[in-house]
Design a protein around this motif. Structure first.
Motif, PDB file in Angstrom:
ATOM      1  N   ALA A   1       0.882  -1.224   0.011  1.00 11.61           N
ATOM      2  CA  ALA A   1       0.158  -0.123  -0.043  1.00 11.61           C
ATOM      3  C   ALA A   1       0.867   1.311   0.005  1.00 11.61           C
ATOM      4  CB  ALA A   1      -0.964   0.069   1.069  1.00 11.61           C
ATOM      5  N   SER A   2       0.388   2.185  -0.570  1.00 10.49           N
ATOM      6  CA  SER A   2       1.044   3.367  -0.940  1.00 10.49           C
ATOM      7  C   SER A   2       0.076   4.287  -1.305  1.00 10.49           C
ATOM      8  CB  SER A   2       2.276   3.700  -1.665  1.00 10.49           C
ATOM      9  OG  SER A   2       2.699   4.621  -1.961  1.00 10.49           O
ATOM     10  N   GLY A   3       0.100   5.550  -0.621  1.00 12.98           N
ATOM     11  CA  GLY A   3      -0.871   6.748  -0.996  1.00 12.98           C
ATOM     12  C   GLY A   3      -0.634   7.346  -2.298  1.00 12.98           C
ATOM     13  N   PRO A   4      -1.387   8.220  -2.967  1.00  9.58           N
ATOM     14  CA  PRO A   4      -1.072   9.076  -4.120  1.00  9.58           C
ATOM     15  C   PRO A   4      -0.212  10.188  -3.729  1.00  9.58           C
ATOM     16  CG  PRO A   4      -3.520   9.561  -3.613  1.00  9.58           C
ATOM     17  CD  PRO A   4      -2.881   8.601  -2.676  1.00  9.58           C
ATOM     18  N   SER A   5       0.715  10.510  -4.852  1.00 13.55           N
ATOM     19  CA  SER A   5       1.715  11.668  -4.421  1.00 13.55           C
ATOM     20  C   SER A   5       1.641  12.685  -5.458  1.00 13.55           C
ATOM     21  CB  SER A   5       3.151  11.350  -4.512  1.00 13.55           C
ATOM     22  OG  SER A   5       3.548  10.321  -3.313  1.00 13.55           O
ATOM     23  N   VAL A   6       1.340  14.016  -5.055  1.00 11.68           N
ATOM     24  CA  VAL A   6       1.049  15.052  -5.701  1.00 11.68           C
ATOM     25  C   VAL A   6       2.703  15.602  -6.130  1.00 11.68           C
ATOM     26  CG1 VAL A   6       0.035  17.166  -6.364  1.00 11.68           C
ATOM     27  CG2 VAL A   6      -1.188  15.364  -4.937  1.00 11.68           C
TER      28      VAL A   6
END
Ligand SMILES: NC(=O)c1ccc[n+]([C@@H]2O[C@H](COP(=O)([O-])OP(=O)(O)OC[C@H]3O[C@@H](n4cnc5c(N)ncnc54)[C@H](O)[C@@H]3O)[C@@H](O)[C@H]2O)c1
Length: 255
Positions: free
Chosen positions: A90-95
């Motif tokens: 799991a890894s969240g989105p990066s802007v």
């Protein structure tokens, strides 16, 4: 059927690489705990597995939360009686943001999911595996961990930490029957990225061109590497970072 009678826990398995791995593990006989922040997405993965005749259960979990991660591992063991293989994906989105414009809140959030989430997951998974005397862990990093990651400073730093955490776990656990390895994917064409390509077709060419193979990878191609590092075929491999990047790292800008 390399994973008959084995229990696998995959975080972030509601989409992309995690989902592809969940489907492949199930097709090879594993019982799969499909964990994701997005329960609906996890349930979709479970449905795909069940439709194909496999066994899976969905677990709602934010890997940034110590309590949720503990509960995720507990539920897996209560449901299937063991935990043989963990995939901490799991890894969240990066802007994309310049380092100097990145806020402390964003830095902390990215690290809490992408780095601390992997550490929390291993911290909860390892005691079960130690008790069993057997287990494998595959963590998912990124090629962004292996060189400067312009506009992705928290993500690149977190992923570099994931590689080091994996090496440390491998060294600590090597004589306990537990192997820990890590994968560094290049650009992988997940559904989210495919949607971006539909909106911005020129991005596809740019993203493809950074890889020596002149294409992005598919989630299945990373999933195959995850299954290999989890299987007995890799029994003498621990602490390894397997780069799955279509030659991104070896490509020279002069080509
Ligand atoms: N796709 C790529 O190009 C690429 C490249 C290198 C590395 N990676 C790494 O591969 C892994 C999977 O990436 P992907 O592209 O398949 O991602 P994705 O965005 O397609 O799926 C990620 C899943 O993780 C879940 N998730 C997000 N935050 C979570 C949290 N806090 N707790 C639990 N689940 C959470 C999402 O709901 C989603 O279902 C990630 O670690 C990513 O950094 C991806």
């Amino acid at each position: 059927m390399r994973f008959e009678n084995r229990v696998v826990l995959i975080t972030g398995a509601g989409a992309g690489i995690g989902r592809a791995a969940a489907v492949k593990f199930a097709a090879e006989g594993a019982k799969v705990a499909v964990a994701d922040l997005n329960l609906e997405a996890a349930l979709e993965t479970v449905e795909m597995i069940k439709m194909a005749g496999g066994t899976a259960t969905a677990i709602s979990c934010d890997v940034a939360s110590p309590e949720a991660v503990e509960a995720m591992v507990k539920t897996t063991v209560e449901t299937y009686g063991a935990l043989h293989h963990a995939v901490n994906n799991a890894s969240g989105p990066s802007v994309p943001t310049p380092l100097n414009d990145t806020t402390t809140e964003v830095f902390d959030r990215v690290l809490s999911i992408t780095l601390r989430g992997v550490w929390l997951s291993m911290k909860a998974e390892v005691p079960v595996m130690l008790e069993q005397g057997v287990g494998t862990i595959v963590n998912i990093a990124s090629v962004a961990a292996l060189h400067g990651a312009p506009l992705l400073s928290p993500y690149g730093a977190a992923k570099a930490g994931v590689i080091n955490l994996t090496e440390t776990a491998a060294a600590e656990l090597a004589t306990s029957g537990i192997r820990a390895n890590v994968i560094a994917p290049g650009g992988i064409a997940t559904d989210g990225i495919k949607r971006l390509f539909e909106m911005q077709p020129e991005t596809k060419n740019t993203m493809s061109a950074i890889h020596a193979m002149n294409r992005m990878g598919q989630p299945d191609e990373v999933a195959d590497a995850i299954l290999y590092l989890s299987s007995d075929e890799s029994s003498f491999i621990t602490g390894h970072n397997l780069v799955v990047d279509g030659g991104l790292l070896v490509k020279s800008d002069l080509m």
